[in-house]
Motif scaffolding. Structure first.
Motif, PDB file in Angstrom:
ATOM      1  N   GLU A  11       0.841  -1.201   0.000  1.00 52.28           N
ATOM      2  CA  GLU A  11       0.000   0.000   0.000  1.00 52.28           C
ATOM      3  C   GLU A  11       0.872   1.245   0.000  1.00 52.28           C
ATOM      4  OE1 GLU A  11      -3.503   2.115   2.697  1.00 52.28           O
ATOM      5  OE2 GLU A  11      -2.715   0.133   3.209  1.00 52.28           O
ATOM      6  N   GLY A  12       0.484   2.217  -0.812  1.00 57.64           N
ATOM      7  CA  GLY A  12       1.249   3.450  -0.894  1.00 57.64           C
ATOM      8  C   GLY A  12       1.109   4.299   0.348  1.00 57.64           C
ATOM      9  N   GLU A  13       1.962   5.346   0.435  1.00 57.11           N
ATOM     10  CA  GLU A  13       1.953   6.241   1.580  1.00 57.11           C
ATOM     11  C   GLU A  13       1.925   7.678   1.114  1.00 57.11           C
ATOM     12  OE1 GLU A  13       4.552   4.657   5.004  1.00 57.11           O
ATOM     13  OE2 GLU A  13       5.473   3.889   3.180  1.00 57.11           O
ATOM     14  N   LYS A  14       1.597   8.564   2.030  1.00 57.51           N
ATOM     15  CA  LYS A  14       1.526   9.992   1.745  1.00 57.51           C
ATOM     16  C   LYS A  14       2.727  10.679   2.393  1.00 57.51           C
ATOM     17  CE  LYS A  14      -3.549  10.150   1.599  1.00 57.51           C
ATOM     18  NZ  LYS A  14      -3.749   8.705   1.843  1.00 57.51           N
ATOM     19  N   PHE A  15       3.355  11.547   1.626  1.00 57.95           N
ATOM     20  CA  PHE A  15       4.521  12.276   2.107  1.00 57.95           C
ATOM     21  C   PHE A  15       4.306  13.769   1.880  1.00 57.95           C
ATOM     22  CE2 PHE A  15       5.985   8.071   1.042  1.00 57.95           C
ATOM     23  CZ  PHE A  15       6.896   7.748   2.035  1.00 57.95           C
ATOM     24  N   TYR A  16       4.401  14.548   2.933  1.00 58.84           N
ATOM     25  CA  TYR A  16       4.316  15.998   2.827  1.00 58.84           C
ATOM     26  C   TYR A  16       5.726  16.530   2.572  1.00 58.84           C
ATOM     27  CZ  TYR A  16      -0.525  15.993   4.270  1.00 58.84           C
ATOM     28  OH  TYR A  16      -1.884  15.782   4.316  1.00 58.84           O
ATOM     29  N   ILE A  17       5.874  17.345   1.543  1.00 56.18           N
ATOM     30  CA  ILE A  17       7.177  17.824   1.115  1.00 56.18           C
ATOM     31  C   ILE A  17       7.352  19.273   1.560  1.00 56.18           C
ATOM     32  CG2 ILE A  17       8.758  18.031  -0.841  1.00 56.18           C
ATOM     33  CD1 ILE A  17       7.602  15.202  -0.354  1.00 56.18           C
ATOM     34  N   GLY A  18       8.441  19.550   2.266  1.00 52.69           N
ATOM     35  CA  GLY A  18       8.661  20.900   2.779  1.00 52.69           C
ATOM     36  C   GLY A  18      10.127  21.282   2.807  1.00 52.69           C
ATOM     37  N   ARG A  19      10.397  22.427   3.440  1.00 49.36           N
ATOM     38  CA  ARG A  19      11.759  22.959   3.463  1.00 49.36           C
ATOM     39  C   ARG A  19      12.677  22.206   4.405  1.00 49.36           C
ATOM     40  NH1 ARG A  19       8.491  26.726   1.884  1.00 49.36           N
ATOM     41  NH2 ARG A  19       9.213  28.283   0.398  1.00 49.36           N
ATOM     42  N   ARG A  20      12.099  21.517   5.376  1.00 44.11           N
ATOM     43  CA  ARG A  20      12.937  20.793   6.320  1.00 44.11           C
ATOM     44  C   ARG A  20      12.183  19.587   6.841  1.00 44.11           C
ATOM     45  NH1 ARG A  20      15.318  22.228  10.339  1.00 44.11           N
ATOM     46  NH2 ARG A  20      14.923  20.156  11.141  1.00 44.11           N
ATOM     47  N   HIS A  21      12.903  18.657   7.432  1.00 41.64           N
ATOM     48  CA  HIS A  21      12.284  17.464   8.023  1.00 41.64           C
ATOM     49  C   HIS A  21      11.659  17.815   9.373  1.00 41.64           C
ATOM     50  CE1 HIS A  21      11.852  13.275   9.248  1.00 41.64           C
ATOM     51  NE2 HIS A  21      12.408  13.618  10.393  1.00 41.64           N
ATOM     52  N   VAL A  22      10.468  17.308   9.584  1.00 45.70           N
ATOM     53  CA  VAL A  22       9.778  17.470  10.868  1.00 45.70           C
ATOM     54  C   VAL A  22       9.241  16.106  11.285  1.00 45.70           C
ATOM     55  CG1 VAL A  22       7.901  18.609  12.125  1.00 45.70           C
ATOM     56  CG2 VAL A  22       9.117  19.842  10.302  1.00 45.70           C
ATOM     57  N   PRO A  33       7.987  10.783  10.656  1.00 45.74           N
ATOM     58  CA  PRO A  33       8.050  12.047   9.911  1.00 45.74           C
ATOM     59  C   PRO A  33       6.668  12.603   9.596  1.00 45.74           C
ATOM     60  CG  PRO A  33       8.576  10.197   8.497  1.00 45.74           C
ATOM     61  CD  PRO A  33       8.479   9.639   9.873  1.00 45.74           C
ATOM     62  N   MET A  34       6.526  13.901   9.783  1.00 41.07           N
ATOM     63  CA  MET A  34       5.301  14.611   9.413  1.00 41.07           C
ATOM     64  C   MET A  34       5.526  15.461   8.159  1.00 41.07           C
ATOM     65  SD  MET A  34       3.885  15.715  13.156  1.00 41.07           S
ATOM     66  CE  MET A  34       2.247  16.039  12.529  1.00 41.07           C
ATOM     67  N   VAL A  35       6.776  15.907   7.971  1.00 39.17           N
ATOM     68  CA  VAL A  35       7.167  16.634   6.764  1.00 39.17           C
ATOM     69  C   VAL A  35       8.519  16.077   6.332  1.00 39.17           C
ATOM     70  CG1 VAL A  35       7.711  18.860   5.719  1.00 39.17           C
ATOM     71  CG2 VAL A  35       5.982  18.731   7.519  1.00 39.17           C
ATOM     72  N   ILE A  36       8.647  15.815   5.033  1.00 40.09           N
ATOM     73  CA  ILE A  36       9.893  15.290   4.478  1.00 40.09           C
ATOM     74  C   ILE A  36      10.683  16.423   3.843  1.00 40.09           C
ATOM     75  CG2 ILE A  36      10.899  13.726   2.768  1.00 40.09           C
ATOM     76  CD1 ILE A  36       9.662  12.253   5.055  1.00 40.09           C
TER      77      ILE A  36
END
Length: 716
Positions: free
Chosen positions: A118-129, A136-139
């Motif tokens: 099953e695929g996953e969702k990744f939030y893309i941002g300026r820094r890892h959170v 991870p909440m932001v990649i």
């Protein structure tokens, strides 16, 4: 493509950026919290949770107690500094989106797709959170799992089912836009949010473009550390942003290595460096140093200037051989033996053997100081050979003692005396005979006369000392070359060189010395070369830099300059750089463009006032000689203005820009005063037309060209 919004706006900044590989943790699905059936509300909830998680990460670092961790105060200071830098990197900038996109994968990254993972969702941002559990909440945009955000397409979805872009207004998430990349029934359409982000006003210094990096830019950004990349890019193609994001990517992918070797961004002047200085900190990179070429070679105080003829000769790569000869001329072949007394024994090294040692060191062509340090050890070794021949058994301590013997030290001083680089260059520029001796067969008589300070009827005065000399910027580069001939320059891991087209061959050599064991990113536009020694080809420039194997990339898609403006400016290309491909603007907004006759400064002021009604920054660009009169007119009209580089600390939106400082800067709207005066302000017409090309292409949204004198005929 589907979208939803409140009053929409987009994240980040203009297009051009870079990405390095690294972390690929799987983030949780924030949209599964069941908090709302409204997708926008769920995304806002995830944004709030991510900001809270980042705040917790920062508080965790702030609460660290290091009182009993370090052994001494030195270690404590170093650790405290590292912690302070970490806290700064975790800052949550209120008006900078924490994430700007989302990727929904068909399968888990790295999983066997045949198993139906099953695929996953990744939030893309300026820094890892990450959250309290470390999930991870932001990649980070530089992580490998983020790369499809920039490169996936309907033709090659890269296992991405959905790419979601977010729009922001004043830091608030107000819109989203979806692309179903793996859905064959949905047609590919241009992203409205992406276009809005590209075209939004540029107030203040340069912003990062991490949300709008294009595939061709991303490829440059993520290229490896080992190779040098040269980027030829016309106005508005994002080459500067590509270079800065490439640094951020490399620091992410090779942090430990670059932490040891260092990185450096080199710009053309202080105004330019002020303009770009916030990009890397916004991406969490605080340790990258910035400098101009003049900063790198600041061995002496620069108080003088060269005429163009002298500057051309001093900047020519042939000067490196003149300097090499001059440095090596200090070596004198021995005519007397060296006699070392130890106890009751005398050990003699004859002159012919000393000459053999000196010739061998010269043949190795190592740095002058390194050879000078090796010479006493070589002489001592010759003495030890004689000791062994006489049945003694000397060890390394004996050799070191012989090398420090007074007779050996005296011989070294006579044969291989120390050289002061500044004094050497002073003598070359002041002593006609000394220059002629070492420039023979390299510089002709006229070229030698051009760079000599003292000669009958020249009006130039020879300096008596290094401190009294009126050194020019080109002289400082010569001193830097001589310094490297004496002692090796420290090499960094990676150097970014922007506006490189204006460097002389000797300046390229100075930069190349800073990355001999590292790599470089060279950025520039041959059409914008405005110095007498401007780069004719990138191949030649890269050879002077010592990076002949560099890959040359060309960016031709214009994201910043409106279509009408770039088309007008491109009329000059056949006259200034006939081999270059004109930039093709990809902006939907054609921009505002007008050419207006005027009668005086009051009309220039009126044009500025007209543009100040709009949102965004305004630049008034004029020939350097016309700046005082325009400043007086603005003041009389009660319109405040700044100088280039001051935009970071003031709210005033009008900047008065001398044409000589306009390169690399950008403004939402530009008033260009008197194009003919810009051209006439340069030593020759071609350089003047290139300066005009630069000035014409500083506008992001609109340009008004005002003139009382006739326009240059090359503009049609």
């Amino acid at each position: 493509m589907s979208s939803s919004s409140a009053p929409s706006a987009a994240p980040s900044e203009n297009p051009a950026s870079e990405d390095p590989p690294s972390e690929d943790p799987a983030p949780e699905d924030p949209a599964s919290d069941g908090s709302s059936d409204d997708p926008l509300a769920r995304e806002r909830s995830h944004l709030a949770a991510s900001r809270a998680a980042l705040r917790a990460m920062r508080e965790d670092v702030e609460s660290l107690d290091i009182r009993d961790v370090t052994a001494n105060w030195v270690n404590a200071e170093a650790l405290a500094h590292q912690i302070d830098e970490r806290i700064k990197s975790l800052a949550d900038l209120a008006h900078t989106p924490l994430f700007f996109g989302r990727l929904d994968y068909l399968h888990a990254p790295g999983a066997d797709q045949a198993e139906g993972a099953e695929g996953e969702k990744f939030y893309i941002g300026r820094r890892h959170v990450h959250d309290a559990e470390g999930d991870p909440m932001v990649i980070d945009w530089r992580a490998p799992v983020s790369q499809p955000f920039y490169r996936a397409s309907k033709k090659d979805p890269m296992d991405v089912a959905l790419r979601r872009r977010f729009g922001y207004t004043g830091g608030d998430l107000t819109a989203y836009e979806d692309e179903h990349l793996s859905d064959p029934t949905e047609a590919a359409r241009a992203s409205k949010l992406l276009q809005q982000e590209i075209e939004r006003p540029r107030v203040g210094p340069m912003r990062d473009i991490v949300a709008t990096i294009q595939p061709e830019q991303d490829e440059i950004v993520r290229s490896g550390l080992s190779g040098t990349v040269c980027v030829q890019g016309g106005p508005g193609t994002g080459k500067t942003a590509v270079g800065l994001h490439r640094v951020a990517y490399l620091l992410y992918a090779h942090r430990e290595r670059l932490a040891r070797t260092g990185t450096l961004v080199i710009g053309p002047n202080a105004s330019f460096l002020h303009y770009i200085e916030q990009v890397l900190p916004a991406l969490g990179e605080l340790e990258v140093k910035q400098a101009t070429v003049d900063d790198l070679v600041a061995h002496v105080e620069v108080r003088g200037t060269d005429d163009p003829a002298a500057a051309l000769v001093k900047g020519d790569a042939r000067m490196s051989e003149v300097l090499r000869r001059a440095v090596r001329s200090h070596v004198t072949m021995p005519t007397e033996p060296v006699v070392v007394v130890r106890g009751s024994r005398r050990w003699r090294v004859p002159a012919y053997e000393l000459e053999e040692i000196v010739q061998e060191l010269l043949a190795r062509d190592i740095r002058y100081a390194a050879a000078r340090e090796a010479l006493p050890q070589r002489i001592a070794h010759a003495v030890l050979v004689r000791m062994e021949q006489q049945g003694e058994a000397p060890d390394d301590r004996v050799q070191d003692a012989v090398a420090r013997n007074a007779a050996v030290k005296a011989a070294v001083k006579a044969i291989w005396p120390p050289v002061d680089p500044a004094k050497l260059v002073l003598r070359l520029l002041s002593d006609a005979d000394f220059l002629a001796e070492h420039a023979e067969g390299i510089l002709d008589e006229d070229e030698q006369k051009a760079i000599l300070w003292a000669q009958p009827g020249s009006g130039k005065r020879a300096a008596r000392s290094v401190k009294s000399a009126r050194w020019s910027a080109a002289d400082a580069v010569l001193i830097d070359e001589a310094t490297d001939l004496v002692q090796r320059t420290h090499s960094l891991g990676h150097v970014v060189l922007d506006e490189a087209q204006d460097l002389s061959p000797m300046q390229y050599r100075a930069v190349g010395r800073r990355c001999t064991t590292g790599s470089a990113t060279v950025l520039g536009d041959l059409a914008q070369g405005t110095t007498p020694w401007a780069t004719p080809t990138w191949e030649e420039a890269l050879a002077h830099l010592g990076k002949s194997d560099a890959v040359i990339e060309e960016l031709t898609a214009g994201f910043r300059v409106p279509t009408d403006v770039i088309a007008y400016a491109s009329r000059l290309l056949p006259h200034i750089a006939p081999g270059l491909t004109p930039v093709a603007s990809v902006r939907e907004n054609p921009g505002f463009f007008a050419v207006r006759p005027i009668t005086g400064p009051s009309d220039v002021v009126a044009a500025c006032a007209e543009l100040l009604v709009n949102e965004g920054s305004v630049g008034l660009i004029a020939a350097d000689a016309r700046i005082p009169a325009l400043a007086e007119a603005l003041t009389a009209a009660g319109i405040g203005y700044l100088g280039p580089g001051e935009e970071t600390t003031h709210e005033t939106r009008l900047t008065l820009v001398p044409a000589s400082l306009a390169k690399g800067l950008e403004y939402d709207y530009v008033v260009l005063d008197e194009p003919r005066a810009v051209v006439d302000g340069e030593p020759d017409e071609r350089t003047g037309l290139r300066r005009l090309y630069v000035a014409l292409t500083r506008a992001v949204s609109g340009l008004i060209v005002v003139h009382a004198a006739p326009l240059p005929e090359q503009l049609g």
